[in-house]
Design a protein around this motif. Structure first.
Motif, short mmCIF file in Angstrom:
data_model
loop_
_atom_site.label_atom_id
_atom_site.label_comp_id
_atom_site.label_asym_id
_atom_site.label_seq_id
_atom_site.Cartn_x
_atom_site.Cartn_y
_atom_site.Cartn_z
N GLY A 38 0.80 -1.22 0.00
CA GLY A 38 0.00 0.00 0.00
C GLY A 38 0.83 1.27 0.00
O GLY A 38 0.39 2.31 0.48
N LEU A 39 2.03 1.20 -0.56
CA LEU A 39 2.95 2.34 -0.52
C LEU A 39 3.05 3.13 -1.83
O LEU A 39 3.76 4.14 -1.87
CB LEU A 39 4.35 1.85 -0.13
CG LEU A 39 4.48 1.23 1.25
CD1 LEU A 39 5.88 0.67 1.44
CD2 LEU A 39 4.14 2.25 2.32
N ARG A 42 2.71 6.75 -1.66
CA ARG A 42 3.42 7.32 -0.50
C ARG A 42 4.92 7.42 -0.75
O ARG A 42 5.67 7.75 0.15
CB ARG A 42 3.17 6.46 0.73
CG ARG A 42 1.69 6.43 1.12
CD ARG A 42 1.45 5.56 2.29
NE ARG A 42 2.02 6.19 3.48
CZ ARG A 42 2.09 5.59 4.66
NH1 ARG A 42 1.65 4.38 4.82
NH2 ARG A 42 2.61 6.22 5.69
N CYS A 138 0.96 15.51 0.99
CA CYS A 138 1.02 14.17 1.56
C CYS A 138 0.37 14.21 2.94
O CYS A 138 0.82 14.92 3.82
CB CYS A 138 2.46 13.70 1.68
SG CYS A 138 3.33 13.68 0.10
N ALA A 140 -1.96 11.53 5.76
CA ALA A 140 -2.46 10.20 6.11
C ALA A 140 -1.71 9.13 5.33
O ALA A 140 -0.56 8.88 5.60
CB ALA A 140 -3.96 10.11 5.91
N ARG A 141 -2.33 8.55 4.32
CA ARG A 141 -1.75 7.39 3.66
C ARG A 141 -1.33 7.57 2.22
O ARG A 141 -0.95 6.61 1.56
CB ARG A 141 -2.73 6.22 3.75
CG ARG A 141 -2.99 5.83 5.18
CD ARG A 141 -3.78 4.55 5.23
NE ARG A 141 -3.92 4.14 6.60
CZ ARG A 141 -3.21 3.18 7.16
NH1 ARG A 141 -2.31 2.54 6.48
NH2 ARG A 141 -3.41 2.88 8.43
N GLU A 142 -1.45 8.79 1.68
CA GLU A 142 -0.98 8.96 0.31
C GLU A 142 -0.62 10.39 -0.01
O GLU A 142 -0.99 11.32 0.70
CB GLU A 142 -1.99 8.42 -0.71
CG GLU A 142 -3.24 9.22 -0.88
CD GLU A 142 -4.12 8.63 -1.98
OE1 GLU A 142 -4.58 9.41 -2.81
OE2 GLU A 142 -4.33 7.40 -2.01
N CYS A 143 0.13 10.54 -1.08
CA CYS A 143 0.49 11.86 -1.59
C CYS A 143 -0.30 12.09 -2.86
O CYS A 143 -0.47 11.18 -3.66
CB CYS A 143 1.99 11.94 -1.90
SG CYS A 143 3.02 11.76 -0.44
#
Length: 147
Positions: A38-39, A42, A138, A140-143
């Motif tokens: 899930g990166l 990110r 960017c 929480a969990r994403e950019c």
């Protein structure tokens, strides 16, 4: 997460290439692993060995397969040649390429809870090179790239 990479990630497949195009199986495995974790949205890759400034907003950097192929990849920025001869490697890049000499990449900065990152290519006097700017937020969990 910032990944400092020594050679271009975005490249056509080619045996003996001086970029990730020469390692397509390994590049796919890494991209699939990044997706599974899930990166993908990110990661910011700062890459070198291309003697140019280039920015990709994720449009051309996704080498994952299966479900991972559905969306964009991660942001890639190539550092500058500074005082070296210019060249061009890999691509395509969403924001193009600049082969202007004496250019440098400018860093991002943190504001409050979200990280605001500006990727830009600048000339020796600090002036922005046309087309060489991408703003990211960017949180929480994403950019996400500002459009």
């Amino acid at each position: 997460m910032i990944w400092v990479n020594t050679v271009p990630w975005i490249a056509k497949p080619g045996s003996g290439s001086d970029d990730w195009g020469g390692y397509t199986v390994e590049r796919e495995e890494i991209a699939n692993h990044i997706h599974r974790l899930g990166l993908t949205r990110r990661i910011l890759m700062l890459s070198g060995d291309a003697h140019m400034v280039a920015i990709d907003d994720g449009t051309h950097s996704n080498y994952a397969t299966g479900a991972g192929r559905a969306g964009p990849g991660f942001v890639v920025m190539h550092a500058a040649p500074l005082d070296r001869a210019t060249g061009e490697k890999g691509g395509p890049y969403s924001h193009g390429v600049s082969r202007q000499r004496g250019i440098r990449a400018s860093p991002g900065r943190r504001r409050r809870r979200a990280l605001k990152v500006e990727l830009s290519g600048r000339d020796q006097a600090g002036g922005l090179i046309a087309g060489m700017r991408l703003m990211l937020t960017c949180a929480a969990r994403e950019c996400e790239a500002a459009r």
